[in-house]
Motif scaffolding. Structure first.
Motif, PDB file in Angstrom:
ATOM      1  N   PRO A 188       0.837  -1.203   0.000  1.00  0.00           N
ATOM      2  CA  PRO A 188       0.000   0.000   0.000  1.00  0.00           C
ATOM      3  C   PRO A 188       0.869   1.250   0.000  1.00  0.00           C
ATOM      4  O   PRO A 188       1.939   1.278   0.592  1.00  0.00           O
ATOM      5  N   ASP A 189       0.423   2.272  -0.674  1.00  0.00           N
ATOM      6  CA  ASP A 189       1.209   3.491  -0.782  1.00  0.00           C
ATOM      7  C   ASP A 189       0.259   4.681  -0.798  1.00  0.00           C
ATOM      8  O   ASP A 189      -0.439   4.912  -1.786  1.00  0.00           O
ATOM      9  N   ASP A 190       0.209   5.410   0.304  1.00  0.00           N
ATOM     10  CA  ASP A 190      -0.682   6.561   0.371  1.00  0.00           C
ATOM     11  C   ASP A 190       0.101   7.871   0.340  1.00  0.00           C
ATOM     12  O   ASP A 190      -0.367   8.900   0.794  1.00  0.00           O
ATOM     13  N   ARG A 191       1.317   7.827  -0.237  1.00  0.00           N
ATOM     14  CA  ARG A 191       2.141   9.027  -0.287  1.00  0.00           C
ATOM     15  C   ARG A 191       1.613  10.033  -1.308  1.00  0.00           C
ATOM     16  O   ARG A 191       0.895   9.683  -2.238  1.00  0.00           O
ATOM     17  N   LEU A 192       2.003  11.276  -1.119  1.00  0.00           N
ATOM     18  CA  LEU A 192       1.655  12.356  -2.027  1.00  0.00           C
ATOM     19  C   LEU A 192       2.928  12.978  -2.593  1.00  0.00           C
ATOM     20  O   LEU A 192       4.035  12.674  -2.146  1.00  0.00           O
ATOM     21  N   GLN A 193       2.745  13.884  -3.528  1.00  0.00           N
ATOM     22  CA  GLN A 193       3.866  14.521  -4.204  1.00  0.00           C
ATOM     23  C   GLN A 193       3.412  15.893  -4.685  1.00  0.00           C
ATOM     24  O   GLN A 193       2.285  16.052  -5.151  1.00  0.00           O
ATOM     25  N   VAL A 194       4.268  16.899  -4.534  1.00  0.00           N
ATOM     26  CA  VAL A 194       3.967  18.251  -5.002  1.00  0.00           C
ATOM     27  C   VAL A 194       4.705  18.498  -6.310  1.00  0.00           C
ATOM     28  O   VAL A 194       5.889  18.167  -6.431  1.00  0.00           O
ATOM     29  N   SER A 195       4.027  19.058  -7.276  1.00  0.00           N
ATOM     30  CA  SER A 195       4.643  19.385  -8.555  1.00  0.00           C
ATOM     31  C   SER A 195       4.108  20.735  -9.025  1.00  0.00           C
ATOM     32  O   SER A 195       2.901  20.936  -9.123  1.00  0.00           O
ATOM     33  N   LEU A 196       5.003  21.672  -9.274  1.00  0.00           N
ATOM     34  CA  LEU A 196       4.629  23.018  -9.709  1.00  0.00           C
ATOM     35  C   LEU A 196       5.235  23.300 -11.078  1.00  0.00           C
ATOM     36  O   LEU A 196       6.365  22.907 -11.347  1.00  0.00           O
ATOM     37  N   GLY A 255       9.588  23.859 -14.163  1.00  0.00           N
ATOM     38  CA  GLY A 255       8.799  23.018 -13.263  1.00  0.00           C
ATOM     39  C   GLY A 255       9.666  22.364 -12.206  1.00  0.00           C
ATOM     40  O   GLY A 255      10.859  22.126 -12.420  1.00  0.00           O
ATOM     41  N   VAL A 256       9.067  22.077 -11.049  1.00  0.00           N
ATOM     42  CA  VAL A 256       9.744  21.401  -9.945  1.00  0.00           C
ATOM     43  C   VAL A 256       8.807  20.353  -9.368  1.00  0.00           C
ATOM     44  O   VAL A 256       7.614  20.622  -9.171  1.00  0.00           O
ATOM     45  N   THR A 257       9.335  19.153  -9.090  1.00  0.00           N
ATOM     46  CA  THR A 257       8.560  18.073  -8.483  1.00  0.00           C
ATOM     47  C   THR A 257       9.264  17.587  -7.230  1.00  0.00           C
ATOM     48  O   THR A 257      10.469  17.332  -7.247  1.00  0.00           O
ATOM     49  N   SER A 258       8.523  17.449  -6.158  1.00  0.00           N
ATOM     50  CA  SER A 258       9.096  17.025  -4.878  1.00  0.00           C
ATOM     51  C   SER A 258       9.246  15.513  -4.819  1.00  0.00           C
ATOM     52  O   SER A 258       8.615  14.787  -5.595  1.00  0.00           O
TER      53      SER A 258
END
Length: 318
Positions: free
Chosen positions: A86-94, A168-171
């Motif tokens: 299971p993977d409930d992680r998130l990620q920010v991308s601008l 663009g930047v992605t965390s």
């Protein structure tokens, strides 16, 4: 995040929508494929750091461009882990367009972004851009926090060579904030709020991707299937699944087929590096704002994730 072909202005902007370079941050060297890198941050911290990296590149530019945001939401779910857990992680991308300057300056803006990031000690993903090309593309990452960024140009007017710059930047992936509920309870709560049309569309897109890959579906694991997540921008349906392990040749052929499908169906496509050595595909459907991620893994399986925004009845047609 290599862009293989020059894209039109519309394709460039859509492809840079902040919807997830998920799967590109599987872990640093020495991390194993089944143990994704753990990042101690939350959504606010990831967004603040991503904005900082953007401004590190832009604030010293000459001429100074304006930032015009691309994409409806900066937060998305990460693609499923290699081990099927299971993977409930998130990620920010601008992502932003750099506007307010002549299109002829697009190449110069990309070079200036590169120079600013190099000065701060950030690293190239593979090598520097090919500056002999009219529209170079820079891919870099920060150390030690492992944010990934790119500066890219696209064609505005092929006759004159005018271009448009975007950045663009992605965390890295990070855990959802603790809410006092278990993952299952939280998912069940969100599941009751999922719009059936959005769920149907996500499954429809997954089915078409399955047809294009022409690879056997792996047995479902906990954490895969249809789920929903909610953030400040609204609710999204997230469908994940994997193929059975493929050989390297089979993977390359399958990825070529799915890219051909996306392009023929009008999706915009960009690429992201993976530890498997075969680039992942991140595609956006400009008609319904869904985003598909198709990522080869080090296990040989190809991981698929489709994210679909839920549009409420009250907001339809607005």
């Amino acid at each position: 995040m290599k862009l293989r072909n020059l894209m039109s202005i519309g394709a460039l902007l859509a492809a840079l929508v902040a919807a997830t370079a998920c799967g590109a941050h599987g872990g640093g060297k020495g991390d194993g494929a089944a143990t994704p890198k753990q990042v101690a941050m939350n959504e606010q911290q990831a967004t603040k750091r991503a904005e900082e990296i953007i401004h590190q590149a832009v604030d010293g530019m000459t001429p100074r461009p304006k930032l015009e945001r691309i994409g409806p939401t900066p937060v998305g779910a990460c693609i499923a882990r290699d081990d099927g857990g299971p993977d409930d992680r998130l990620q920010v991308s601008l992502a932003y367009k750099l506007t307010g300057v002549p299109g002829s300056k697009a190449k110069s803006l990309v070079r200036q972004a590169r120079d600013a990031w190099v000065k701060l000690g950030y690293k190239f993903q593979s090598s520097d851009a090919d500056w002999s090309k009219p529209f170079p593309h820079v891919d870099m990452r920060t150390e030690p926090d492992d944010f990934w960024m790119d500066a890219i140009t696209g064609v505005v007017d092929r006759a004159t060579g005018e271009g448009l710059a975007s950045i663009g930047v992605t965390s890295p992936c990070f855990r959802r904030s603790a809410s006092g509920q278990s993952t299952a309870e939280s998912a069940a709560l969100l599941r009751t709020q999922v719009d059936e049309h959005a769920e149907h569309q996500a499954l429809h897109h997954s089915s078409r991707i399955y047809d294009a890959l022409r690879a056997p579906h792996a047995q479902a694991h906990e954490g895969k299937g249809i789920n929903a997540y909610r953030d400040s921008e609204g609710t999204h349906v997230h469908h994940t699944w994997s193929t059975q392990p493929l050989t390297e040749e089979e993977t390359v052929q399958a990825m070529a087929r799915v890219q051909a499908y996306f392009q023929s169906a009008g999706w915009t496509v960009r690429h992201a590096p993976t530890e498997s050595g075969v680039p992942a595909i991140i595609a956006r459907n400009v008609k319904d704002d869904s985003v598909a991620q198709v990522a080869p893994s080090t296990t040989g399986a190809v991981r698929v994730a489709v994210t679909m925004p839920v549009v409420s009845v009250g907001s339809a047609g607005v």
